[in-house]
Design a protein around this motif. Structure first.
Motif, PDB file in Angstrom:
ATOM      1  N   ASP A   1       0.813  -1.220   0.000  1.00 30.82           N
ATOM      2  CA  ASP A   1       0.000   0.000   0.000  1.00 30.82           C
ATOM      3  C   ASP A   1       0.847   1.271   0.000  1.00 30.82           C
ATOM      4  O   ASP A   1       0.338   2.356  -0.281  1.00 30.82           O
TER       5      ASP A   1
ATOM      6  N   ASN B   1       2.569   3.707  -4.841  1.00 29.77           N
ATOM      7  CA  ASN B   1       1.457   4.240  -5.647  1.00 29.77           C
ATOM      8  C   ASN B   1       1.630   3.973  -7.138  1.00 29.77           C
ATOM      9  O   ASN B   1       0.666   3.710  -7.848  1.00 29.77           O
TER      10      ASN B   1
ATOM     11  N   ASP C   1      -0.552  -4.017 -11.372  1.00 31.74           N
ATOM     12  CA  ASP C   1      -1.874  -3.525 -10.956  1.00 31.74           C
ATOM     13  C   ASP C   1      -2.235  -2.306 -11.822  1.00 31.74           C
ATOM     14  O   ASP C   1      -1.482  -1.319 -11.841  1.00 31.74           O
TER      15      ASP C   1
ATOM     16  N   ARG D   1      -4.075   0.097 -11.433  1.00 25.45           N
ATOM     17  CA  ARG D   1      -4.140   1.366 -10.687  1.00 25.45           C
ATOM     18  C   ARG D   1      -2.761   1.957 -10.436  1.00 25.45           C
ATOM     19  O   ARG D   1      -2.628   3.123 -10.064  1.00 25.45           O
ATOM     20  N   LYS D   2      -1.713   1.114 -10.572  1.00 24.18           N
ATOM     21  CA  LYS D   2      -0.342   1.583 -10.322  1.00 24.18           C
ATOM     22  C   LYS D   2       0.451   1.709 -11.622  1.00 24.18           C
ATOM     23  O   LYS D   2       1.625   2.063 -11.598  1.00 24.18           O
TER      24      LYS D   2
ATOM     25  N   GLN E   1      -5.895   5.853  -6.090  1.00 25.11           N
ATOM     26  CA  GLN E   1      -5.880   4.957  -4.933  1.00 25.11           C
ATOM     27  C   GLN E   1      -6.500   5.638  -3.710  1.00 25.11           C
ATOM     28  O   GLN E   1      -7.216   4.993  -2.946  1.00 25.11           O
TER      29      GLN E   1
ATOM     30  N   HIS F   1      -9.595   4.141  -1.665  1.00 19.04           N
ATOM     31  CA  HIS F   1      -9.567   3.882  -0.223  1.00 19.04           C
ATOM     32  C   HIS F   1     -10.726   4.571   0.478  1.00 19.04           C
ATOM     33  O   HIS F   1     -11.348   4.014   1.361  1.00 19.04           O
TER      34      HIS F   1
ATOM     35  N   ARG G   1      -9.110  -2.899   0.053  1.00 19.51           N
ATOM     36  CA  ARG G   1      -8.375  -2.031  -0.875  1.00 19.51           C
ATOM     37  C   ARG G   1      -9.245  -1.190  -1.801  1.00 19.51           C
ATOM     38  O   ARG G   1      -8.754  -0.290  -2.462  1.00 19.51           O
TER      39      ARG G   1
ATOM     40  N   PHE H   1     -11.305   0.111  -8.404  1.00 20.47           N
ATOM     41  CA  PHE H   1     -10.511   0.939  -9.316  1.00 20.47           C
ATOM     42  C   PHE H   1     -11.386   2.131  -9.706  1.00 20.47           C
ATOM     43  O   PHE H   1     -12.190   2.064 -10.617  1.00 20.47           O
TER      44      PHE H   1
END
Ligand code: NAD
Length: 300
Positions: A86, A89, A111, A113-114, A281, A285, A295, A298
């Protein structure tokens, strides 16, 4: 007539200032993890440059180095660990990879998102579906440059020479989103000059010095030279040149130099993408905090 010079460094500074301001509104300093496999000198230099720039603008970065002999499984295990960390990023794997590692498998494993390089198939698909989120850095940097210099895009004829996944294809999607009429030319295009002469905006990403000559450019057009070619002059001295012949400056209305054009935008956009990933992210969250506290989704 001499073309207006669209200089990269001050434009990159503007992009970085914007990214730094957005980073300041986040709960923690965004963190970029960079994975390098092997000691390819160009990759070593690119990774060092990215990490240094991250530090200069106040982002955190860590570089993870695996030996040239590392297996695909080892690389995927490292990616899995960074995906679930976590504290990370943004995550990128420097390309090219050694031949025994399947690039597609690696890009799939990050991922989305990253995925600050914007190469994951989900992000590629979202881009072509008209919902760009994390987009490849060079094309996104070019869009920032065009907007920063108030180059009109809507309704204009844009021609991109080069159809790579790194530059030409994602740029075509971004210019479509900006309401340009887009043509993509490539190595099999017949009579390239007749295609490029129609362009109000001509972007060249091929890797051939001097490919675009003045007779191939519409007077007053904006020309973006993405090419980076190393050439040696008669005195044996090395230089970096683009794909656009220097005499095009006498025909074009605006032109990016090489070096000092698109290059600085690419690294700046990577850091802007890292901030954007952290924003995604943080939003995820917040959403998950109202339910199970895990988590999150997305969120775009
Ligand atoms: P690539 O080799 O993956 O793709 C080159 C493209 O050019 C191909 O789609 C091919 O069809 C096309 N092409 C080849 N010969 C052609 C011809 N004669 N006429 C028309 N099209 C032709 O390259 P790439 O990764 O897209 O990079 C292109 C150039 O941009 C290189 O010089 C690279 O170093 C540079 N680059 C610069 C940046 C930056 O930050 N400034 C970033 C990425 C790439």
């Amino acid at each position: 007539m001499s073309a207006r010079v669209l200089a990269g460094p001050p434009t990159a500074e503007a992009l970085l200032r914007d990214a730094a301001q957005r980073a300041g509104r986040l709960p923690a300093v965004p963190h970029l993890a960079i994975v390098r496999v092997g000691e390819d000198p160009a990759s070593v230099s690119y990774v060092r440059g990215k990490a240094r720039k991250a530090g200069e603008v106040g982002l955190r970065s860590t570089v993870h180095v695996l030996p040239e002999t590392a297996s695909q499984a080892e690389l995927l295990a490292l990616i899995a660990a960074l995906n679930t960390d976590d504290d990370v990023n943004g995550l990128l794997v420097q390309l090219p990879l050694p031949a025994h590692i399947a690039e597609a498998a690696v890009l799939h494993a990050i991922d989305p998102r990253k995925d600050v390089d914007g190469f994951h198939p989900l992000n590629v698909g979202e881009l072509w579906a008209g919902r760009p989120s994390l987009t490849p850095c060079t094309p996104a940097g070019i869009l920032f440059l065009l907007r920063h210099h108030a180059i009109p895009l809507s309704g204009t004829r844009a021609v991109i020479v080069g159809r790579s996944s790194l530059v030409g294809r994602p740029l075509a999607a971004l210019l479509l989103e900006a309401d340009a009429t887009v043509t993509v030319a490539h190595s099999r295009t017949r009579d390239l000059g007749s295609v490029t002469r129609a362009a109000d905006l001509l972007v060249v990403a091929v890797g051939q010095p001097g490919l675009i000559t003045p007779d191939m450019v519409k007077p007053g057009a904006t020309v973006i030279d993405v090419g980076i070619n190393r050439v040696v002059d008669a005195q044996g001295k090395g230089h970096l040149v683009g794909d656009v012949h220097p005499d095009v400056a006498g025909v074009a209305g605006a032109l990016t130099p090489v070096p000092g054009g698109v290059g600085p935008l690419t690294v700046a956009q990577l850091l802007a993408n890292t901030v954007h990933a952290a924003e995604l992210q943080a939003a995820g969250h917040l959403q998950s905090g109202t339910s199970s506290g895990d988590r999150g989704e997305f969120v775009r």
